[in-house]
Motif scaffolding. Structure first.
Motif, PDB file in Angstrom:
ATOM      1  N   ALA A 181     -47.963  14.194  19.131  1.00  0.00           N
ATOM      2  CA  ALA A 181     -46.662  14.616  19.663  1.00  0.00           C
ATOM      3  C   ALA A 181     -46.064  15.673  18.756  1.00  0.00           C
ATOM      4  CB  ALA A 181     -45.713  13.425  19.789  1.00  0.00           C
ATOM      5  N   GLN A 182     -45.320  16.591  19.350  1.00  0.00           N
ATOM      6  CA  GLN A 182     -44.619  17.627  18.597  1.00  0.00           C
ATOM      7  C   GLN A 182     -43.359  18.031  19.355  1.00  0.00           C
ATOM      8  OE1 GLN A 182     -47.047  21.125  18.295  1.00  0.00           O
ATOM      9  NE2 GLN A 182     -47.286  21.375  20.502  1.00  0.00           N
ATOM     10  N   LEU A 183     -42.406  18.611  18.610  1.00  0.00           N
ATOM     11  CA  LEU A 183     -41.151  19.049  19.206  1.00  0.00           C
ATOM     12  C   LEU A 183     -41.321  20.425  19.851  1.00  0.00           C
ATOM     13  CD1 LEU A 183     -38.594  17.960  16.442  1.00  0.00           C
ATOM     14  CD2 LEU A 183     -38.866  16.959  18.721  1.00  0.00           C
ATOM     15  N   MET A 184     -40.738  20.592  21.015  1.00  0.00           N
ATOM     16  CA  MET A 184     -40.805  21.864  21.720  1.00  0.00           C
ATOM     17  C   MET A 184     -39.612  21.958  22.676  1.00  0.00           C
ATOM     18  SD  MET A 184     -43.794  21.252  24.548  1.00  0.00           S
ATOM     19  CE  MET A 184     -43.430  22.815  25.300  1.00  0.00           C
ATOM     20  N   GLN A 185     -39.440  23.121  23.272  1.00  0.00           N
ATOM     21  CA  GLN A 185     -38.362  23.307  24.246  1.00  0.00           C
ATOM     22  C   GLN A 185     -38.777  22.726  25.589  1.00  0.00           C
ATOM     23  OE1 GLN A 185     -37.310  27.432  24.431  1.00  0.00           O
ATOM     24  NE2 GLN A 185     -36.299  27.436  22.426  1.00  0.00           N
ATOM     25  N   PRO A 186     -37.858  22.082  26.306  1.00  0.00           N
ATOM     26  CA  PRO A 186     -38.196  21.492  27.607  1.00  0.00           C
ATOM     27  C   PRO A 186     -38.263  22.551  28.703  1.00  0.00           C
ATOM     28  CG  PRO A 186     -35.900  21.122  27.128  1.00  0.00           C
ATOM     29  CD  PRO A 186     -36.466  21.807  25.908  1.00  0.00           C
ATOM     30  N   TYR A 187     -38.739  22.123  29.847  1.00  0.00           N
ATOM     31  CA  TYR A 187     -38.736  23.004  31.008  1.00  0.00           C
ATOM     32  C   TYR A 187     -37.303  23.182  31.511  1.00  0.00           C
ATOM     33  CZ  TYR A 187     -43.768  22.198  31.003  1.00  0.00           C
ATOM     34  OH  TYR A 187     -45.091  22.134  30.644  1.00  0.00           O
ATOM     35  N   ARG A 188     -37.056  24.319  32.145  1.00  0.00           N
ATOM     36  CA  ARG A 188     -35.690  24.625  32.591  1.00  0.00           C
ATOM     37  C   ARG A 188     -35.230  23.686  33.698  1.00  0.00           C
ATOM     38  NH1 ARG A 188     -35.532  31.294  32.838  1.00  0.00           N
ATOM     39  NH2 ARG A 188     -35.922  31.627  30.582  1.00  0.00           N
ATOM     40  N   ASP A 189     -36.141  23.291  34.561  1.00  0.00           N
ATOM     41  CA  ASP A 189     -35.737  22.410  35.650  1.00  0.00           C
ATOM     42  C   ASP A 189     -35.561  20.961  35.209  1.00  0.00           C
ATOM     43  OD1 ASP A 189     -38.394  22.193  35.073  1.00  0.00           O
ATOM     44  OD2 ASP A 189     -39.038  21.861  37.146  1.00  0.00           O
ATOM     45  N   ARG A 190     -36.099  20.596  34.012  1.00  0.00           N
ATOM     46  CA  ARG A 190     -35.932  19.241  33.479  1.00  0.00           C
ATOM     47  C   ARG A 190     -35.556  19.319  31.998  1.00  0.00           C
ATOM     48  NH1 ARG A 190     -41.110  16.034  36.198  1.00  0.00           N
ATOM     49  NH2 ARG A 190     -40.441  16.314  38.371  1.00  0.00           N
ATOM     50  N   THR A 233     -50.291   2.207  21.533  1.00  0.00           N
ATOM     51  CA  THR A 233     -50.239   2.059  20.073  1.00  0.00           C
ATOM     52  C   THR A 233     -49.652   3.283  19.373  1.00  0.00           C
ATOM     53  OG1 THR A 233     -52.515   2.881  19.885  1.00  0.00           O
ATOM     54  CG2 THR A 233     -52.203   0.494  20.087  1.00  0.00           C
ATOM     55  N   PHE A 234     -49.281   4.311  20.129  1.00  0.00           N
ATOM     56  CA  PHE A 234     -48.760   5.520  19.499  1.00  0.00           C
ATOM     57  C   PHE A 234     -47.328   5.297  19.021  1.00  0.00           C
ATOM     58  CE2 PHE A 234     -46.410   9.574  19.960  1.00  0.00           C
ATOM     59  CZ  PHE A 234     -47.040  10.274  18.941  1.00  0.00           C
ATOM     60  N   ARG A 235     -46.995   5.873  17.869  1.00  0.00           N
ATOM     61  CA  ARG A 235     -45.651   5.822  17.300  1.00  0.00           C
ATOM     62  C   ARG A 235     -45.233   7.240  16.926  1.00  0.00           C
ATOM     63  NH1 ARG A 235     -46.807   1.599  19.021  1.00  0.00           N
ATOM     64  NH2 ARG A 235     -46.528  -0.499  18.137  1.00  0.00           N
ATOM     65  N   ARG A 236     -44.119   7.688  17.493  1.00  0.00           N
ATOM     66  CA  ARG A 236     -43.614   9.028  17.168  1.00  0.00           C
ATOM     67  C   ARG A 236     -42.618   8.930  16.026  1.00  0.00           C
ATOM     68  NH1 ARG A 236     -38.466   9.912  18.771  1.00  0.00           N
ATOM     69  NH2 ARG A 236     -37.570   8.590  20.405  1.00  0.00           N
ATOM     70  N   PRO A 237     -42.487   9.963  15.207  1.00  0.00           N
ATOM     71  CA  PRO A 237     -41.527   9.918  14.098  1.00  0.00           C
ATOM     72  C   PRO A 237     -40.095   9.845  14.606  1.00  0.00           C
ATOM     73  CG  PRO A 237     -43.135  11.681  13.800  1.00  0.00           C
ATOM     74  CD  PRO A 237     -43.305  11.182  15.198  1.00  0.00           C
ATOM     75  N   GLU A 238     -39.276   9.146  13.853  1.00  0.00           N
ATOM     76  CA  GLU A 238     -37.861   9.072  14.213  1.00  0.00           C
ATOM     77  C   GLU A 238     -37.154  10.333  13.719  1.00  0.00           C
ATOM     78  OE1 GLU A 238     -33.970   6.137  13.734  1.00  0.00           O
ATOM     79  OE2 GLU A 238     -35.891   5.648  12.775  1.00  0.00           O
ATOM     80  N   CYS A 239     -36.239  10.839  14.521  1.00  0.00           N
ATOM     81  CA  CYS A 239     -35.515  12.061  14.170  1.00  0.00           C
ATOM     82  C   CYS A 239     -34.040  11.868  14.459  1.00  0.00           C
ATOM     83  CB  CYS A 239     -36.059  13.275  14.935  1.00  0.00           C
ATOM     84  SG  CYS A 239     -36.048  13.070  16.721  1.00  0.00           S
ATOM     85  N   THR A 240     -33.217  12.548  13.676  1.00  0.00           N
ATOM     86  CA  THR A 240     -31.764  12.519  13.831  1.00  0.00           C
ATOM     87  C   THR A 240     -31.254  13.942  13.967  1.00  0.00           C
ATOM     88  OG1 THR A 240     -31.506  12.496  11.426  1.00  0.00           O
ATOM     89  CG2 THR A 240     -31.495  10.355  12.561  1.00  0.00           C
ATOM     90  N   VAL A 241     -30.066  14.055  14.535  1.00  0.00           N
ATOM     91  CA  VAL A 241     -29.432  15.349  14.759  1.00  0.00           C
ATOM     92  C   VAL A 241     -28.266  15.473  13.791  1.00  0.00           C
ATOM     93  CG1 VAL A 241     -28.294  16.847  16.437  1.00  0.00           C
ATOM     94  CG2 VAL A 241     -30.113  15.298  17.177  1.00  0.00           C
ATOM     95  N   GLU A 281     -42.571   6.789   5.927  1.00  0.00           N
ATOM     96  CA  GLU A 281     -42.229   5.941   4.798  1.00  0.00           C
ATOM     97  C   GLU A 281     -40.729   5.725   4.683  1.00  0.00           C
ATOM     98  OE1 GLU A 281     -43.908   7.780   1.412  1.00  0.00           O
ATOM     99  OE2 GLU A 281     -46.003   7.472   2.032  1.00  0.00           O
ATOM    100  N   VAL A 282     -39.949   6.683   5.169  1.00  0.00           N
ATOM    101  CA  VAL A 282     -38.490   6.563   5.098  1.00  0.00           C
ATOM    102  C   VAL A 282     -37.966   5.705   6.236  1.00  0.00           C
ATOM    103  CG1 VAL A 282     -36.323   7.858   5.082  1.00  0.00           C
ATOM    104  CG2 VAL A 282     -38.351   8.800   3.947  1.00  0.00           C
ATOM    105  N   ARG A 283     -38.388   6.003   7.447  1.00  0.00           N
ATOM    106  CA  ARG A 283     -37.981   5.251   8.626  1.00  0.00           C
ATOM    107  C   ARG A 283     -39.201   4.940   9.479  1.00  0.00           C
ATOM    108  NH1 ARG A 283     -32.250   7.713  11.004  1.00  0.00           N
ATOM    109  NH2 ARG A 283     -31.053   7.560   9.051  1.00  0.00           N
ATOM    110  N   ASP A 284     -39.196   3.751  10.042  1.00  0.00           N
ATOM    111  CA  ASP A 284     -40.341   3.328  10.861  1.00  0.00           C
ATOM    112  C   ASP A 284     -40.441   4.180  12.116  1.00  0.00           C
ATOM    113  OD1 ASP A 284     -40.927   1.353   9.059  1.00  0.00           O
ATOM    114  OD2 ASP A 284     -39.744  -0.174  10.104  1.00  0.00           O
ATOM    115  N   PRO A 285     -41.645   4.598  12.494  1.00  0.00           N
ATOM    116  CA  PRO A 285     -41.816   5.361  13.742  1.00  0.00           C
ATOM    117  C   PRO A 285     -41.438   4.532  14.963  1.00  0.00           C
ATOM    118  CG  PRO A 285     -43.736   5.596  12.311  1.00  0.00           C
ATOM    119  CD  PRO A 285     -42.901   4.497  11.730  1.00  0.00           C
ATOM    120  N   ILE A 286     -41.185   5.224  16.050  1.00  0.00           N
ATOM    121  CA  ILE A 286     -40.710   4.592  17.281  1.00  0.00           C
ATOM    122  C   ILE A 286     -41.828   4.611  18.322  1.00  0.00           C
ATOM    123  CG2 ILE A 286     -38.969   4.673  19.109  1.00  0.00           C
ATOM    124  CD1 ILE A 286     -37.158   6.133  17.159  1.00  0.00           C
ATOM    125  N   PRO A 287     -42.121   3.481  18.967  1.00  0.00           N
ATOM    126  CA  PRO A 287     -43.158   3.473  20.019  1.00  0.00           C
ATOM    127  C   PRO A 287     -42.636   4.114  21.300  1.00  0.00           C
ATOM    128  CG  PRO A 287     -42.206   1.298  19.785  1.00  0.00           C
ATOM    129  CD  PRO A 287     -41.604   2.132  18.692  1.00  0.00           C
TER     130      PRO A 287
END
Length: 396
Positions: free
Chosen positions: A63-72, A161-169, A183-189
């Protein structure tokens, strides 16, 4: 999908068709029996390995961060990519994906994404700017037939079983995204609402003979194929009909009823494998300290006894075992204590007597030396006193 791994001869084709008419299959299964399913997981989250008979598929999720589609703007994305290795089948060519790889990816993508199995809105970080893009890579390691079902199971197991990193704004404008380390915060399923299971049927003899989970030999002989993607609740997610062989509607309904039962069975196997993997990983995270048992340490007891003149007389070493042995026998302990108490008294009295006798003996010797002129011992110095007392008593 055309498979050129094995080209049957006329006799082999006739043998397989006649066996199917007698409700027999080359590998000994019945018409609606699946091959043995084995699901394993890798060291990292989001990796799975599925073996369906001789078919071997590896799934990996990133998984990686990217811009969403314009319609969604409030939804993330999910993409399926397949890779056919020439090691799996000589018919597979390296480089750009062929028709088989494209068809496999579209069938699995239609069953997962269009059925809304994964919650896409939960992948949104900042609406219209940052969303998570989930990518599922499926690697075909060995082609033993029925790649769609094996790849579908591998994709579901890897997503579970995939866990994405937790992110804050944060930031001044509130639009800066901070991705935290595991290691700082547990990933989110991922949020998975249901599991769409793909069940493939093969048709023989103008659609009159139907089997489940065809092998590569049966795929080379079959006249048509239908893949029904259905979840454990019986909801039909997608249906794909490939091949020129026509099928009656009654046969299709029969296949859907069979697929519903098979989907519930496969879903329970996936959940059981995922639960065991999660439990094992949770136990590894717990830090277990080695249990320290109390150890007995023998410390020696040293007792010092002083002489009357201030010098060290004796030095005895006693261990706890000796003390315990003495404490067991009260008679010996009583005698030993009385003897130890009496010994210093005797030494003091004897020292006093020696001092007194030596002083009196010295005076007697000086008197006797003048009379006799020869040295005398202590006994000789004492005798004249007793003789004088006897003489005095006789005179009286």
């Amino acid at each position: 999908m055309e498979h050129l791994r094995w080209r049957p001869t006329v006799n082999e084709r006739d043998f397989i068709e006649r066996a199917l008419e007698a409700d027999l299959r080359v590998d000994g299964r019945h018409s609606f029996d699946f091959r043995t399913i084995k699901i394993t997981f890798g060291r990292e989250d989001g990796s799975s390995e599925v073996q369906l008979g001789e078919t071997h598929v590896l799934g990996y999720v990133t998984a990686q961060l990217m811009q969403p589609y314009r319609d969604r703007p409030n939804e993330g994305t999910l993409a399926i990519f397949t890779e056919f290795s020439p090691m799996a089948d000589p018919a597979f060519e390296p480089g750009r994906p062929g028709e088989s790889a494209i068809e496999l990816g579209r069938v699995i993508d239609r069953g997962l994404r269009e059925s809304r199995a994964v919650d896409m809105e939960s992948l949104c970080v900042v609406a219209g700017k940052h969303v998570w893009s989930v990518r599922v890579d499926l690697h075909i390691l060995d082609n033993g037939g029925n790649l769609i079902d094996a790849a579908n199971i591998a994709a579901l197991a890897a997503l579970s079983t995939f866990r994405r990193p937790e992110c804050t704004v944060g930031g001044d404008d509130g639009q800066q995204v901070i991705v935290h380390d595991p290691e700082v915060r547990d990933p989110i399923p991922l949020t998975i609402h249901h599991m769409p299971i793909a069940v493939t049927f093969a048709y023989f003899g103008e659609g009159n003979i139907v089997v489940v989970d065809p092998t590569y030999k049966e795929e080379a002989v079959m006249g048509g194929r239908m893949t029904a993607t259905i979840n454990s609740n019986g909801d039909i997610c997608s249906i794909q009909k490939a091949g020129g062989e026509g099928v009656m509607s009654s046969v299709v309904m029969q296949c859907l009823r069979i697929a519903s039962v098979k989907a519930a069975d496969i879903t329970s196997k996936i959940k059981k494998a995922v639960d065991s993997y999660t439990t094992e990983k949770a136990l590894k995270k717990v830090k277990r300290l080695p249990t320290s048992l109390p150890q007995k340490i023998n410390v020696t007891d040293v007792t010092m006894e002083d002489k009357g003149d201030g010098e060290l007389e004796t030095q005895t070493v006693k261990t706890p075992s000796d003390v315990q042995e003495k404490s067991k026998d009260p008679a010996t302990t009583g005698k030993a204590s009385s003897h130890d108490d009496a010994q210093p008294m005797l030494t003091e009295s004897s020292n006093a007597e020696v001092k007194s006798t030596s002083s009196s003996g010295a005076a007697g010797e000086s008197e006797e030396a003048q009379e006799i002129g020869s040295p005398k011992s202590l006994k000789d110095a004492i005798k004249p006193k007793h003789k004088r007392r006897k003489k005095k008593s006789d005179r009286s």
